[in-house]
Scaffold this motif. Structure first.
Motif, mmCIF file in Angstrom:
data_model
loop_
_atom_site.group_PDB
_atom_site.id
_atom_site.type_symbol
_atom_site.label_atom_id
_atom_site.label_comp_id
_atom_site.label_asym_id
_atom_site.label_seq_id
_atom_site.Cartn_x
_atom_site.Cartn_y
_atom_site.Cartn_z
ATOM 1 N N UNK A 1 72.485 14.763 41.512
ATOM 2 C CA UNK A 1 71.136 15.342 41.624
ATOM 3 C C UNK A 1 70.782 15.545 43.091
ATOM 4 N N UNK A 2 71.098 14.551 43.920
ATOM 5 C CA UNK A 2 70.828 14.652 45.356
ATOM 6 C C UNK A 2 71.590 15.837 45.959
ATOM 7 N N UNK A 3 72.840 16.010 45.575
ATOM 8 C CA UNK A 3 73.628 17.151 46.069
ATOM 9 C C UNK A 3 72.969 18.474 45.688
ATOM 10 N N UNK A 4 72.491 18.551 44.447
ATOM 11 C CA UNK A 4 71.846 19.785 43.990
ATOM 12 C C UNK A 4 70.558 20.044 44.770
ATOM 13 N N UNK A 5 69.792 18.991 45.047
ATOM 14 C CA UNK A 5 68.557 19.142 45.826
ATOM 15 C C UNK A 5 68.877 19.663 47.222
ATOM 16 N N UNK A 6 69.880 19.078 47.847
ATOM 17 C CA UNK A 6 70.269 19.498 49.193
ATOM 18 C C UNK A 6 70.735 20.954 49.203
ATOM 19 N N UNK A 7 71.507 21.332 48.178
ATOM 20 C CA UNK A 7 72.000 22.710 48.129
ATOM 21 C C UNK A 7 70.885 23.696 47.796
ATOM 22 N N UNK A 8 69.844 23.232 47.075
ATOM 23 C CA UNK A 8 68.747 24.130 46.708
ATOM 24 C C UNK A 8 68.059 24.695 47.941
ATOM 25 N N UNK A 9 68.047 23.925 49.004
ATOM 26 C CA UNK A 9 67.446 24.412 50.240
ATOM 27 C C UNK A 9 68.361 25.426 50.914
ATOM 28 N N UNK A 10 69.660 25.194 50.770
ATOM 29 C CA UNK A 10 70.639 26.091 51.392
ATOM 30 C C UNK A 10 70.660 27.461 50.718
#
Length: 297
Positions: A149-158
């Motif tokens: 989930x954390x990875x997805x959150x970080x990528x959502x900004x990218x």
């Protein structure tokens, strides 16, 4: 050379049709629980269109279903789904017979490897990420569940929430869809128990707020972790910020009231339970009224 773009378009169109056809066949065989047919389709598909994103999700579904093992188990706690209780000589319930789902680790790992490869190739395919998170939740692997989930959150900004779903369909209102979906995972953690909730819910909420500092739901989630760990002052601090953004949110107001009650500030607790009643639905208002009566005695 002038015809090259047209030719390329035709190739893309043909490949898309093949992928659609294979996927439809695979879904049909999956619904029929025909594992031999599923494997036959996947191997043929692999040769015809090895980089199809739908191929990766289909492999993932294949291995996930293949790894599931249904057992009848004797447990002290009532299992989910259908079960049968049995009693001792005094009539007290002492156990349950029920279905229990386990997973074949090596088989499931093949599916996880496939979806990881798919995510690397197609990082904007949110269905792949959510599919993996779902399976980790089924395994109750809360560490990796939270990390994904954390990875997805970080990528959502990218990728600025330019998400795609099955058949590469673009998700409209990507940010809203993404953040709303995260709430379902927070509920899953909430239902997993107090210790799990306090540890992982806060991690996810903090990560969301790092990139979306005005996300009221994550403020509320973070406050709950503080309330559960007897840190009402920290909960109140973040909830008052949330109130400024959403002053009529009954959940925020109710949590503030609970925080003040936990902190021993009776006057403020009464004030916020009254605010909660003003904006809440009937059920929430009734709960707030009960709290209010206790405080006003």
């Amino acid at each position: 050379m002038k015809n090259l773009p047209v030719l390329m378009a035709l190739i893309v169109s043909v490949n898309f049709c093949y992928a659609q056809d294979y996927r439809a066949q695979f879904v049909e065989s999956l619904q029929a629980d025909d594992t031999l047919k599923q494997w036959e389709i996947l191997t043929t598909w692999q040769k015809a269109d090895p980089k199809s994103p739908e191929l990766y999700t289909s492999y993932f579904n294949y291995y996930f279903q293949k790894s599931k093992q249904e057992l009848i188990a004797l447990t002290e706690e009532e299992p989910s789904g259908e079960s049968m209780s049995f009693q001792d000589s005094t009539g007290q319930t002492v156990g349950f017979f029920g279905n229990q789902t386990t997973f074949n680790g090596p088989v499931l790992q093949k599916g996880l490897d496939k979806i990881d490869e798919g995510i690397r190739l197609y990082p904007n395919r949110l269905d792949m990420r959510f599919g993996k998170i779902y399976v980790l939740g089924q395994l109750e692997d809360w560490d990796n569940f939270t990390q994904e989930i954390v990875k997805a959150i970080q990528y959502s900004k990218q990728n600025k929430n330019a998400w795609y779903w099955t058949n590469n369909e673009k998700k409209e209102n990507g940010q809203e869809f993404f953040l709303t979906s995260l709430q379902d995972y927070q509920v899953q953690l909430y239902e997993a128990g107090r210790d799990v909730l306090a540890k992982y819910m806060g991690t996810i909420a903090n990560e969301v707020l790092k990139y979306y500092p005005d996300h009221v739901e994550s403020m509320s989630n973070l406050s709950i972790t503080y309330l559960l760990t007897d840190k009402p002052d920290k909960a109140i601090e973040i909830l008052l910020k949330a109130e400024k953004i959403s002053p009529r949110d009954p959940i925020i107001l109710g949590n503030i009231a609970h925080g003040y009650k936990q902190a021993g500030d009776r006057k403020k607790a009464i004030e916020y339970y009254r605010k909660t009643i003003q904006y809440a639905d009937p059920e929430t208002a009734e709960q707030a009224e009960q709290q209010l009566k206790e405080l006003e005695r």
